[in-house]
Design an enzyme around this catalytic site. Structure first.
Site, mmCIF file in Angstrom:
data_model
loop_
_atom_site.group_PDB
_atom_site.id
_atom_site.type_symbol
_atom_site.label_atom_id
_atom_site.label_comp_id
_atom_site.label_asym_id
_atom_site.label_seq_id
_atom_site.Cartn_x
_atom_site.Cartn_y
_atom_site.Cartn_z
ATOM 1 N N GLU A 108 0.811 -1.219 0.000
ATOM 2 C CA GLU A 108 0.000 0.000 0.000
ATOM 3 C C GLU A 108 0.845 1.269 0.000
ATOM 4 O OE1 GLU A 108 -3.678 -1.598 2.709
ATOM 5 O OE2 GLU A 108 -1.964 -0.761 3.747
ATOM 6 N N PRO A 109 1.576 1.535 -1.057
ATOM 7 C CA PRO A 109 2.351 2.775 -1.086
ATOM 8 C C PRO A 109 1.452 4.004 -1.211
ATOM 9 C CG PRO A 109 2.446 1.683 -3.214
ATOM 10 C CD PRO A 109 1.723 0.748 -2.295
ATOM 11 N N GLY A 110 1.752 5.023 -0.458
ATOM 12 C CA GLY A 110 1.024 6.289 -0.568
ATOM 13 C C GLY A 110 2.018 7.377 -0.942
ATOM 14 N N ARG A 111 2.848 7.728 0.043
ATOM 15 C CA ARG A 111 3.864 8.768 -0.140
ATOM 16 C C ARG A 111 4.745 8.492 -1.369
ATOM 17 N NH1 ARG A 111 5.785 11.579 4.286
ATOM 18 N NH2 ARG A 111 4.996 9.943 5.650
ATOM 19 N N ARG B 149 2.952 19.699 7.728
ATOM 20 C CA ARG B 149 3.896 18.665 8.147
ATOM 21 C C ARG B 149 5.041 19.212 8.996
ATOM 22 N NH1 ARG B 149 6.701 15.957 4.938
ATOM 23 N NH2 ARG B 149 6.816 14.066 6.206
ATOM 24 N N TYR C 119 5.481 17.485 12.480
ATOM 25 C CA TYR C 119 6.620 16.559 12.657
ATOM 26 C C TYR C 119 7.985 17.214 12.461
ATOM 27 C CZ TYR C 119 2.897 13.524 10.520
ATOM 28 O OH TYR C 119 1.748 12.894 10.141
ATOM 29 N N CYS D 253 -1.797 32.813 12.186
ATOM 30 C CA CYS D 253 -1.525 33.407 13.496
ATOM 31 C C CYS D 253 -1.004 32.367 14.473
ATOM 32 C CB CYS D 253 -2.789 34.061 14.026
ATOM 33 S SG CYS D 253 -3.327 35.378 12.955
ATOM 34 N N GLU D 254 0.103 31.759 14.120
ATOM 35 C CA GLU D 254 0.778 30.761 14.959
ATOM 36 C C GLU D 254 2.261 30.950 14.735
ATOM 37 O OE1 GLU D 254 -0.610 28.247 16.832
ATOM 38 O OE2 GLU D 254 -2.642 28.875 16.263
ATOM 39 N N TYR E 75 0.413 13.969 1.795
ATOM 40 C CA TYR E 75 0.133 14.499 3.136
ATOM 41 C C TYR E 75 0.308 16.019 3.215
ATOM 42 C CZ TYR E 75 0.566 9.525 3.850
ATOM 43 O OH TYR E 75 0.405 8.171 3.726
#
Ligand SMILES: *Cc1c(COP(=O)(O)O)cnc(C)c1O
Length: 432
Positions: free
Chosen positions: A291-294, A331, A335, A362-363, A391
């Site tokens: 199941e490759p995604g990235r 991301r 992370y 505003c972060e 992602y």
């Protein structure tokens, strides 16, 4: 020179993707914008499909983990490339159905599927439901029985593998919210429960040990653990498990430091381990799924932004503010993910500055990258962040009521929109 082969620099010194000038794209479509190279995405699909055909003699299937980037066009592409689809919500199932994706090639994951979602999956004949816990098994059995159907299921197993990756993207160890543990006997208990549960047909097992993994060993180890469990199931219950889904997690290149393994380098040792274990335990080689995604979509897109304020804070750092940020790419804030950043309209110039690329929310944590090496930039330059195909859009939000960007695809020199830019009207669509 670049993290992906779909990127290059043209005679104007501009970054190109799939041969198209990214500065022209930014001018025509506006920023922020995410641009994919369709041929590169398809090449990845084909490399995986070829590789599973080669090492399992056609007795396998590649599923695209659609959570990496789900939209109608991605579903159409994966359907055309003869892949299956890993879906984790009613919304991902809906998107795939809407794209005409065959339901029998959908595999429904998730640690807390709602009853409505389970019903929706059964109504639409989604191929396999990957059961995560005993309550779900019971709920599914009741729903299937009411509908006069039998649910073909996999069970999600925690193989107890510690893949070396970020804590939040590690899923194979015992302390994980996903699946059944082997060590405690929980998994075997549920196999027995599934075998005697009405309207349930246990056909396979599934594991997924994490994401952005470069080592081959954890994958081989996971395959061995799963095969051993299939053998144990056979000897303890007589049940023959005929399908084994080994999940995704193959790492890609975000920066030059990343060293992903070639497709074959993964598939060969894993398939050898599976065949050896089958022979040793006298069980058939199962139908194998990955199941490759990235690794399908991640490295084949860039996000283009326009530079606004450039703030030099003497002896501290330089902030380069862009017209997007955590709303289209959360991301870094999640992370601290590494990215390659460059100036698209000065891509041939030396990267002689070190800056922090900041989003517009505003972060204070709304950053795309700290201490990034980049060409010296000024207001109105186009900034490109590479490997934003997975992602990013799928994790995008409307924080600060920032509309989500448009998504484009480049193919053979032509550019087309596959997701429209959200409008301000979209921001109040559900407001009453
Ligand atoms: C996220 C996920 C994948 C895909 O992971 P990648 O790292 O993107 O390849 C595959 N299977 C399951 C069950 C997942 O949760």
């Amino acid at each position: 020179m670049f993290v992906s082969k779909c990127l290059n620099v043209n005679e104007k010194g501009h970054l190109t993707i799939g041969g198209v000038d990214t500065v022209d794209i930014a001018g025509k479509y506006g920023t922020p914008v995410i641009v994919y190279d369709e041929n590169a995405v398809r090449d990845n699909c084909r490399a995986f499909v070829r590789s599973i055909d080669k090492y399992y003699g056609g007795n396998g299937r590649v599923l695209y983990a659609s959570k990496a980037f789900s939209c109608l066009e991605m579903c159409r592409i994966c359907s055309e490339e003869n892949m299956g689809l890993d879906v984790v919500s009613g919304g991902e199932i809906y998107t795939a159905l809407k794209a005409g994706f065959p339901a029998d090639r959908m595999y429904f994951h998730g640690n807390n599927k709602s009853e409505d979602e389970l019903k929706y999956a059964l109504e639409n004949n989604v191929g396999r439901i990957v059961v995560d816990n005993p309550e779900e098994l019971k709920a599914l059995s009741v729903i299937a029985k009411d509908m006069g159907k039998t649910a073909s299921i996999y069970m999600r197993i925690k193989p107890g593998i510690d893949a070396h990756t970020h804590n939040f993207i590690r899923t194979g160890q015992i302390d994980s919210k996903f699946g059944f543990a082997l060590e405690t006997g929980e998994a075997m208990e549920c196999v027995k429960l599934a075998a005697e549960t009405e309207s349930i047909n246990l056909v396979g097992l599934h594991c997924h040990i994490g994401s952005q993994i470069f080592d081959i060993d954890p994958f081989v180890h996971a395959a061995q653990v799963m095969m051993k469990f299939i053998a144990d199931i056979k000897s303890q219950t007589g049940i023959v498990i005929s399908e084994l889904d080994l999940g995704g997690g193959f790492g890609i290149k975000y920066t030059e430091e990343d060293k992903p393994a070639a497709f074959g380098a993964y598939m060969e040792p894993v398939s050898n381990a599976i065949k050896a274990s089958a022979a040793e335990n006298d069980i058939p080689v199962p139908f194998v799924l990955i199941e490759p995604g990235r690794s399908i979509a991640g490295a084949e897109a860039v996000t283009l932004y326009t530079v606004g304020a450039v703030k030099h804070i003497p002896n501290v750092r330089t902030y380069v503010s862009i017209d997007g940020g955590m709303t289209d790419n959360p991301r870094y804030i999640l992370y601290q993910s590494a990215y390659t950043v460059l100036c698209a309209n000065k891509a041939d110039k030396p990267r002689d500055s070190v800056v922090t690329v900041a989003g517009k929310c505003c972060e204070s944590g709304d950053l795309i990258q700290e201490n990034a090496s980049i060409q010296t930039v000024e207001r109105d330059d186009i900034l490109a962040v590479l490997s934003t195909g997975a992602y990013n859009y799928s994790m995008a939000s409307n924080y600060n009521r920032v509309p989500r960007p448009a998504v484009l695809m480049v193919k053979d020199g032509n550019v087309r929109t596959i997701i429209n830019r959200e409008s301000y009207e979209d921001m109040v669509r559900n407001d009453i």
